[in-house]
Design a protein around this motif. Structure first.
Motif: not given
Lengths: 198, 198
Positions: B140-155, B170-178, B196-197
Protein backbone atom coordinates in the motif's frame (compact mmCIF):
# COMPACT_ATOMS: atom_id res chain seq x y z
CA UNK A 1 -35.26 -28.08 -10.57
CA UNK A 2 -32.98 -25.35 -11.84
CA UNK A 3 -29.84 -24.11 -10.15
CA UNK A 4 -29.68 -21.14 -7.80
CA UNK A 5 -26.85 -18.84 -8.81
CA UNK A 6 -25.60 -15.60 -7.31
CA UNK A 7 -24.14 -13.05 -9.71
CA UNK A 8 -22.47 -9.71 -9.17
CA UNK A 9 -19.82 -7.34 -10.43
CA UNK A 10 -17.16 -6.99 -7.76
CA UNK A 11 -13.85 -5.31 -7.06
CA UNK A 12 -10.72 -7.31 -6.25
CA UNK A 13 -11.61 -6.84 -2.62
CA UNK A 14 -15.09 -8.26 -3.08
CA UNK A 15 -17.14 -5.07 -2.98
CA UNK A 16 -20.22 -4.61 -5.18
CA UNK A 17 -20.40 -0.87 -4.55
CA UNK A 18 -18.79 1.95 -2.63
CA UNK A 19 -20.13 2.66 0.87
CA UNK A 20 -22.43 5.32 -0.69
CA UNK A 21 -23.75 2.75 -3.26
CA UNK A 22 -21.61 4.30 -6.01
CA UNK A 23 -20.59 1.91 -8.78
CA UNK A 24 -18.58 4.12 -11.13
CA UNK A 25 -15.36 2.14 -10.60
CA UNK A 26 -17.11 -1.17 -11.26
CA UNK A 27 -19.52 -0.81 -14.14
CA UNK A 28 -17.23 0.39 -16.92
CA UNK A 29 -17.43 -3.02 -18.59
CA UNK A 30 -21.09 -2.43 -19.42
CA UNK A 31 -19.88 0.28 -21.79
CA UNK A 32 -16.53 -1.15 -22.92
CA UNK A 33 -17.32 -2.48 -26.38
CA UNK A 34 -19.29 -2.26 -29.59
CA UNK A 35 -21.92 -4.96 -29.12
CA UNK A 36 -25.23 -3.27 -28.33
CA UNK A 37 -27.27 -5.36 -25.89
CA UNK A 38 -30.80 -4.11 -25.33
CA UNK A 39 -32.30 -4.33 -21.86
CA UNK A 40 -35.88 -4.95 -20.90
CA UNK A 41 -37.66 -2.14 -19.15
CA UNK A 42 -36.24 1.35 -18.90
CA UNK A 43 -32.51 0.65 -18.67
CA UNK A 44 -30.54 1.96 -21.67
CA UNK A 45 -28.65 -0.62 -23.76
CA UNK A 46 -25.24 -1.93 -22.74
CA UNK A 47 -22.30 -1.71 -25.12
CA UNK A 48 -20.26 -4.79 -24.40
CA UNK A 49 -17.14 -6.37 -25.80
CA UNK A 50 -17.73 -9.55 -27.80
CA UNK A 51 -16.49 -11.66 -24.90
CA UNK A 52 -18.70 -9.92 -22.34
CA UNK A 53 -21.71 -9.96 -24.66
CA UNK A 54 -21.44 -13.71 -25.19
CA UNK A 55 -21.11 -14.25 -21.44
CA UNK A 56 -23.95 -11.89 -20.60
CA UNK A 57 -26.40 -13.21 -23.18
CA UNK A 58 -25.77 -16.80 -22.05
CA UNK A 59 -26.40 -15.75 -18.43
CA UNK A 60 -29.60 -13.93 -19.37
CA UNK A 61 -30.79 -16.84 -21.49
CA UNK A 62 -30.21 -19.28 -18.63
CA UNK A 63 -32.39 -17.33 -16.20
CA UNK A 64 -35.96 -18.25 -15.33
CA UNK A 65 -36.52 -15.93 -12.38
CA UNK A 66 -34.71 -13.72 -9.87
CA UNK A 67 -34.85 -13.21 -6.14
CA UNK A 68 -34.14 -9.60 -5.24
CA UNK A 69 -33.82 -7.67 -2.00
CA UNK A 70 -35.60 -4.58 -0.81
CA UNK A 71 -32.61 -2.27 -0.96
CA UNK A 72 -31.97 -2.64 -4.68
CA UNK A 73 -35.71 -2.69 -5.32
CA UNK A 74 -36.09 0.68 -3.61
CA UNK A 75 -33.01 2.16 -5.28
CA UNK A 76 -34.47 1.35 -8.72
CA UNK A 77 -38.15 1.77 -7.76
CA UNK A 78 -38.62 -1.89 -8.60
CA UNK A 79 -37.28 -1.34 -12.12
CA UNK A 80 -40.69 0.14 -12.92
CA UNK A 81 -42.14 -3.36 -12.99
CA UNK A 82 -39.86 -4.68 -15.77
CA UNK A 83 -36.55 -6.13 -14.63
CA UNK A 84 -33.72 -5.37 -17.09
CA UNK A 85 -33.02 -9.10 -17.38
CA UNK A 86 -36.53 -9.70 -18.68
CA UNK A 87 -37.61 -12.37 -16.20
CA UNK A 88 -40.07 -12.48 -13.31
CA UNK A 89 -38.60 -11.35 -10.02
CA UNK A 90 -39.44 -12.28 -6.46
CA UNK A 91 -38.95 -9.48 -3.95
CA UNK A 92 -38.07 -10.68 -0.46
CA UNK A 93 -39.10 -8.00 2.02
CA UNK A 94 -40.43 -7.77 5.53
CA UNK A 95 -42.01 -4.37 5.00
CA UNK A 96 -45.08 -3.62 2.89
CA UNK A 97 -44.47 -2.17 -0.58
CA UNK A 98 -46.45 0.98 -1.26
CA UNK A 99 -46.32 3.67 -3.91
CA UNK A 100 -44.09 1.73 -6.30
CA UNK A 101 -44.56 1.88 -10.05
CA UNK A 102 -43.73 -1.83 -10.03
CA UNK A 103 -46.85 -2.82 -8.11
CA UNK A 104 -49.34 -4.58 -10.33
CA UNK A 105 -46.65 -5.77 -12.75
CA UNK A 106 -47.23 -9.38 -13.77
CA UNK A 107 -43.46 -9.93 -13.40
CA UNK A 108 -43.34 -9.00 -9.71
CA UNK A 109 -43.99 -11.39 -6.83
CA UNK A 110 -43.77 -9.85 -3.36
CA UNK A 111 -42.86 -12.31 -0.59
CA UNK A 112 -43.03 -11.36 3.07
CA UNK A 113 -41.78 -14.70 4.35
CA UNK A 114 -38.25 -16.07 4.60
CA UNK A 115 -35.57 -16.66 2.03
CA UNK A 116 -36.53 -20.35 1.69
CA UNK A 117 -40.02 -19.40 0.60
CA UNK A 118 -38.75 -16.74 -1.80
CA UNK A 119 -36.35 -19.17 -3.49
CA UNK A 120 -39.05 -21.84 -3.67
CA UNK A 121 -41.43 -19.37 -5.30
CA UNK A 122 -38.76 -18.35 -7.80
CA UNK A 123 -37.93 -21.98 -8.57
CA UNK A 124 -41.56 -22.72 -9.25
CA UNK A 125 -41.62 -19.88 -11.77
CA UNK A 126 -38.25 -20.80 -13.26
CA UNK A 127 -38.87 -24.51 -13.77
CA UNK A 128 -35.64 -26.02 -15.08
CA UNK A 129 -34.05 -22.63 -15.62
CA UNK A 130 -31.73 -20.76 -13.25
CA UNK A 131 -32.87 -18.71 -10.28
CA UNK A 132 -30.57 -15.71 -10.03
CA UNK A 133 -29.95 -14.06 -6.68
CA UNK A 134 -28.50 -10.64 -6.09
CA UNK A 135 -25.38 -9.85 -4.11
CA UNK A 136 -25.44 -8.56 -0.57
CA UNK A 137 -27.86 -9.84 2.01
CA UNK A 138 -29.93 -12.03 -0.34
CA UNK A 139 -27.00 -14.06 -1.72
CA UNK A 140 -25.64 -14.41 1.80
CA UNK A 141 -28.96 -15.60 3.21
CA UNK A 142 -29.41 -18.06 0.36
CA UNK A 143 -25.92 -19.41 0.95
CA UNK A 144 -26.50 -19.72 4.69
CA UNK A 145 -29.65 -21.72 3.91
CA UNK A 146 -27.58 -24.13 1.82
CA UNK A 147 -29.47 -23.29 -1.37
CA UNK A 148 -26.72 -21.75 -3.49
CA UNK A 149 -25.33 -23.83 -6.38
CA UNK A 150 -22.85 -21.38 -7.90
CA UNK A 151 -21.40 -17.89 -7.54
CA UNK A 152 -20.67 -15.75 -10.58
CA UNK A 153 -18.12 -12.97 -10.17
CA UNK A 154 -17.61 -10.28 -12.78
CA UNK A 155 -14.20 -9.32 -11.45
CA UNK A 156 -13.14 -5.73 -12.05
CA UNK A 157 -9.45 -4.84 -11.66
CA UNK A 158 -9.67 -2.35 -8.81
CA UNK A 159 -9.21 -2.51 -5.04
CA UNK A 160 -11.83 -0.18 -3.57
CA UNK A 161 -10.58 -0.39 0.01
CA UNK A 162 -14.08 -0.09 1.43
CA UNK A 163 -17.61 -0.68 0.30
CA UNK A 164 -20.60 -2.98 0.30
CA UNK A 165 -19.57 -6.65 0.27
CA UNK A 166 -20.81 -9.38 -2.07
CA UNK A 167 -21.15 -11.71 0.92
CA UNK A 168 -22.02 -10.25 4.32
CA UNK A 169 -21.97 -11.65 7.84
CA UNK A 170 -25.37 -13.14 7.01
CA UNK A 171 -23.50 -15.79 5.00
CA UNK A 172 -22.59 -17.23 8.40
CA UNK A 173 -18.81 -17.26 7.99
CA UNK A 174 -16.38 -17.97 5.15
CA UNK A 175 -17.89 -19.02 1.81
CA UNK A 176 -15.59 -21.68 0.31
CA UNK A 177 -16.05 -22.31 -3.41
CA UNK A 178 -14.74 -24.74 -5.99
CA UNK A 179 -12.37 -23.86 -8.80
CA UNK A 180 -13.95 -21.74 -11.52
CA UNK A 181 -15.83 -23.69 -14.18
CA UNK A 182 -15.50 -20.71 -16.49
CA UNK A 183 -12.91 -17.93 -16.81
CA UNK A 184 -13.60 -15.30 -19.49
CA UNK A 185 -11.16 -12.37 -19.68
CA UNK A 186 -12.61 -9.28 -21.32
CA UNK A 187 -12.03 -5.52 -21.30
CA UNK A 188 -12.47 -4.05 -17.83
CA UNK A 189 -13.64 -7.33 -16.35
CA UNK A 190 -12.90 -11.03 -16.01
CA UNK A 191 -16.01 -13.21 -15.82
CA UNK A 192 -15.63 -16.11 -13.38
CA UNK A 193 -18.11 -18.78 -12.33
CA UNK A 194 -17.49 -20.79 -9.16
CA UNK A 195 -19.46 -23.88 -8.06
CA UNK A 196 -20.55 -24.16 -4.42
CA UNK A 197 -19.21 -27.48 -3.07
CA UNK A 198 -21.97 -29.79 -1.80
CA UNK B 1 15.67 -0.44 -13.66
CA UNK B 2 13.52 -3.46 -12.84
CA UNK B 3 9.82 -3.37 -12.13
CA UNK B 4 8.30 -3.17 -8.67
CA UNK B 5 5.60 -5.82 -8.30
CA UNK B 6 3.33 -6.68 -5.38
CA UNK B 7 2.36 -10.33 -5.01
CA UNK B 8 0.00 -12.09 -2.64
CA UNK B 9 -2.44 -14.94 -2.27
CA UNK B 10 -5.88 -13.49 -1.61
CA UNK B 11 -9.48 -14.49 -1.08
CA UNK B 12 -12.27 -13.30 -3.38
CA UNK B 13 -12.78 -10.47 -0.92
CA UNK B 14 -9.16 -9.41 -1.08
CA UNK B 15 -7.90 -10.74 2.23
CA UNK B 16 -4.41 -12.18 2.61
CA UNK B 17 -5.15 -13.77 5.99
CA UNK B 18 -7.82 -14.10 8.63
CA UNK B 19 -7.93 -11.44 11.36
CA UNK B 20 -5.78 -13.77 13.52
CA UNK B 21 -3.21 -14.12 10.67
CA UNK B 22 -4.52 -17.63 9.86
CA UNK B 23 -4.05 -18.68 6.23
CA UNK B 24 -5.48 -22.21 6.17
CA UNK B 25 -8.26 -21.28 3.72
CA UNK B 26 -5.80 -19.60 1.35
CA UNK B 27 -2.66 -21.66 1.10
CA UNK B 28 -4.04 -25.01 -0.09
CA UNK B 29 -2.64 -24.38 -3.57
CA UNK B 30 0.91 -24.69 -2.21
CA UNK B 31 0.10 -28.37 -1.61
CA UNK B 32 -2.32 -29.10 -4.46
CA UNK B 33 -0.14 -30.98 -6.94
CA UNK B 34 2.74 -33.32 -7.62
CA UNK B 35 5.50 -30.93 -8.66
CA UNK B 36 7.95 -30.62 -5.76
CA UNK B 37 9.37 -27.09 -5.56
CA UNK B 38 12.19 -26.68 -3.03
CA UNK B 39 12.42 -23.49 -1.02
CA UNK B 40 15.48 -21.69 0.18
CA UNK B 41 16.01 -21.56 3.91
CA UNK B 42 13.94 -23.59 6.34
CA UNK B 43 10.55 -23.71 4.59
CA UNK B 44 9.55 -27.23 3.49
CA UNK B 45 9.02 -27.79 -0.25
CA UNK B 46 5.79 -26.88 -1.97
CA UNK B 47 3.86 -29.48 -3.97
CA UNK B 48 2.32 -27.53 -6.81
CA UNK B 49 0.22 -28.34 -9.84
CA UNK B 50 2.05 -28.06 -13.14
CA UNK B 51 0.31 -24.76 -13.87
CA UNK B 52 1.13 -23.26 -10.47
CA UNK B 53 4.71 -24.55 -10.58
CA UNK B 54 5.35 -22.91 -13.95
CA UNK B 55 3.85 -19.67 -12.69
CA UNK B 56 5.73 -19.77 -9.38
CA UNK B 57 9.12 -20.65 -10.86
CA UNK B 58 8.82 -17.84 -13.41
CA UNK B 59 7.96 -15.41 -10.60
CA UNK B 60 10.88 -16.58 -8.49
CA UNK B 61 13.26 -16.41 -11.44
CA UNK B 62 12.18 -12.84 -12.22
CA UNK B 63 12.97 -11.59 -8.72
CA UNK B 64 16.13 -9.68 -7.80
CA UNK B 65 15.19 -8.51 -4.31
CA UNK B 66 12.25 -8.09 -1.95
CA UNK B 67 10.98 -5.34 0.32
CA UNK B 68 9.33 -6.80 3.41
CA UNK B 69 7.55 -5.34 6.42
CA UNK B 70 8.20 -5.78 10.10
CA UNK B 71 5.06 -7.76 10.83
CA UNK B 72 5.83 -10.69 8.53
CA UNK B 73 9.50 -10.47 9.48
CA UNK B 74 8.63 -10.92 13.14
CA UNK B 75 6.10 -13.69 12.45
CA UNK B 76 8.78 -15.73 10.66
CA UNK B 77 11.75 -14.50 12.73
CA UNK B 78 13.15 -13.02 9.55
CA UNK B 79 13.04 -16.41 7.82
CA UNK B 80 16.16 -17.27 9.79
CA UNK B 81 18.19 -15.07 7.47
CA UNK B 82 17.31 -16.97 4.28
CA UNK B 83 14.16 -15.85 2.50
CA UNK B 84 12.26 -18.79 0.94
CA UNK B 85 12.42 -17.05 -2.44
CA UNK B 86 16.20 -17.10 -2.31
CA UNK B 87 16.84 -13.41 -2.91
CA UNK B 88 18.14 -10.55 -0.74
CA UNK B 89 15.42 -8.81 1.24
CA UNK B 90 15.13 -5.27 2.50
CA UNK B 91 13.29 -4.93 5.80
CA UNK B 92 11.49 -1.62 6.21
CA UNK B 93 11.06 -0.94 9.92
CA UNK B 94 11.02 2.00 12.27
CA UNK B 95 12.00 -0.04 15.31
CA UNK B 96 15.43 -1.60 15.95
CA UNK B 97 15.79 -5.32 15.22
CA UNK B 98 17.25 -7.28 18.14
CA UNK B 99 17.53 -10.96 18.97
CA UNK B 100 16.69 -12.19 15.48
CA UNK B 101 18.39 -15.21 13.96
CA UNK B 102 18.33 -13.26 10.69
CA UNK B 103 20.71 -10.57 11.91
CA UNK B 104 24.09 -10.88 10.29
CA UNK B 105 22.70 -12.66 7.23
CA UNK B 106 24.27 -11.33 4.02
CA UNK B 107 20.78 -11.44 2.45
CA UNK B 108 19.20 -9.02 4.93
CA UNK B 109 19.26 -5.23 4.62
CA UNK B 110 17.56 -3.35 7.45
CA UNK B 111 16.23 0.10 6.52
CA UNK B 112 14.94 2.53 9.09
CA UNK B 113 13.98 5.20 6.59
CA UNK B 114 10.92 5.53 4.38
CA UNK B 115 9.47 3.30 1.72
CA UNK B 116 11.15 5.28 -1.06
CA UNK B 117 14.57 4.53 0.39
CA UNK B 118 13.72 0.86 0.92
CA UNK B 119 12.56 0.42 -2.68
CA UNK B 120 15.62 2.30 -3.97
CA UNK B 121 17.89 0.02 -1.94
CA UNK B 122 16.11 -3.06 -3.27
CA UNK B 123 16.30 -1.78 -6.85
CA UNK B 124 20.01 -1.23 -6.51
CA UNK B 125 20.40 -4.84 -5.42
CA UNK B 126 17.99 -6.17 -8.06
CA UNK B 127 19.45 -4.36 -11.07
CA UNK B 128 17.21 -5.16 -14.04
CA UNK B 129 15.29 -7.81 -12.12
CA UNK B 130 12.01 -7.39 -10.29
CA UNK B 131 11.64 -5.95 -6.80
CA UNK B 132 8.86 -7.87 -5.06
CA UNK B 133 6.82 -6.21 -2.34
CA UNK B 134 4.63 -7.96 0.18
CA UNK B 135 0.93 -7.38 0.69
CA UNK B 136 -0.46 -5.25 3.47
CA UNK B 137 1.11 -2.00 4.53
CA UNK B 138 4.23 -2.26 2.35
CA UNK B 139 2.40 -2.77 -0.96
CA UNK B 140 0.00 0.00 0.00
CA UNK B 141 2.79 2.43 0.86
CA UNK B 142 4.66 1.59 -2.34
CA UNK B 143 1.49 2.18 -4.35
CA UNK B 144 0.78 5.47 -2.59
CA UNK B 145 4.33 6.56 -3.47
CA UNK B 146 3.59 5.85 -7.16
CA UNK B 147 6.28 3.18 -7.37
CA UNK B 148 4.19 0.08 -8.09
CA UNK B 149 4.30 -1.34 -11.64
CA UNK B 150 2.09 -4.41 -11.27
CA UNK B 151 -0.02 -6.36 -8.81
CA UNK B 152 -0.03 -10.16 -8.79
CA UNK B 153 -3.04 -11.86 -7.25
CA UNK B 154 -3.11 -15.58 -6.54
CA UNK B 155 -6.89 -15.69 -6.28
CA UNK B 156 -8.33 -18.40 -4.06
CA UNK B 157 -12.03 -19.27 -4.43
CA UNK B 158 -13.28 -18.36 -0.98
CA UNK B 159 -14.97 -15.32 0.54
CA UNK B 160 -13.50 -14.96 4.05
CA UNK B 161 -15.87 -12.19 5.17
CA UNK B 162 -13.19 -10.57 7.32
CA UNK B 163 -9.43 -10.50 7.51
CA UNK B 164 -6.26 -8.63 6.71
CA UNK B 165 -6.50 -6.77 3.39
CA UNK B 166 -4.03 -6.87 0.48
CA UNK B 167 -4.34 -3.09 0.18
CA UNK B 168 -4.97 -1.02 3.29
CA UNK B 169 -5.98 2.59 3.86
CA UNK B 170 -2.28 3.41 3.44
CA UNK B 171 -2.82 2.93 -0.31
CA UNK B 172 -4.56 6.30 -0.12
CA UNK B 173 -7.89 5.29 -1.68
CA UNK B 174 -9.02 2.95 -4.47
CA UNK B 175 -6.26 1.15 -6.40
CA UNK B 176 -7.37 1.00 -10.06
CA UNK B 177 -5.53 -1.56 -12.20
CA UNK B 178 -5.40 -2.50 -15.85
CA UNK B 179 -6.77 -5.70 -17.33
CA UNK B 180 -4.76 -8.79 -16.40
CA UNK B 181 -1.76 -9.47 -18.61
CA UNK B 182 -1.81 -13.07 -17.44
CA UNK B 183 -4.60 -15.40 -16.26
CA UNK B 184 -3.53 -18.90 -15.19
CA UNK B 185 -6.26 -21.16 -13.78
CA UNK B 186 -4.94 -23.95 -11.58
CA UNK B 187 -6.21 -26.15 -8.75
CA UNK B 188 -7.26 -24.12 -5.73
CA UNK B 189 -6.08 -20.86 -7.25
CA UNK B 190 -6.19 -18.64 -10.33
CA UNK B 191 -2.99 -16.67 -10.91
CA UNK B 192 -3.64 -13.14 -12.19
CA UNK B 193 -1.22 -10.33 -12.97
CA UNK B 194 -2.51 -6.75 -13.27
CA UNK B 195 -0.51 -3.76 -14.51
CA UNK B 196 -0.70 -0.47 -12.63
CA UNK B 197 -1.79 2.24 -15.11
CA UNK B 198 0.74 5.07 -15.40
Amino acid sequence: MGQVIASATTSLDGFIARPDHGIDELFGWFDAGDVVVENHGDLPPFRLTEESAAYWLAWRESLGALVVGRELFDLTDGWGGKHPLGVPYVLLTHRPVRDSAALGSPDLVVMHEGVLEAVAAAQEIAGDKVVGVAAGTIASQVHAAGLLDAVNVDLVPVFLGEGRPYFTAQAGGPVPLGDPTSVVPSRGVTHLSFPVPR
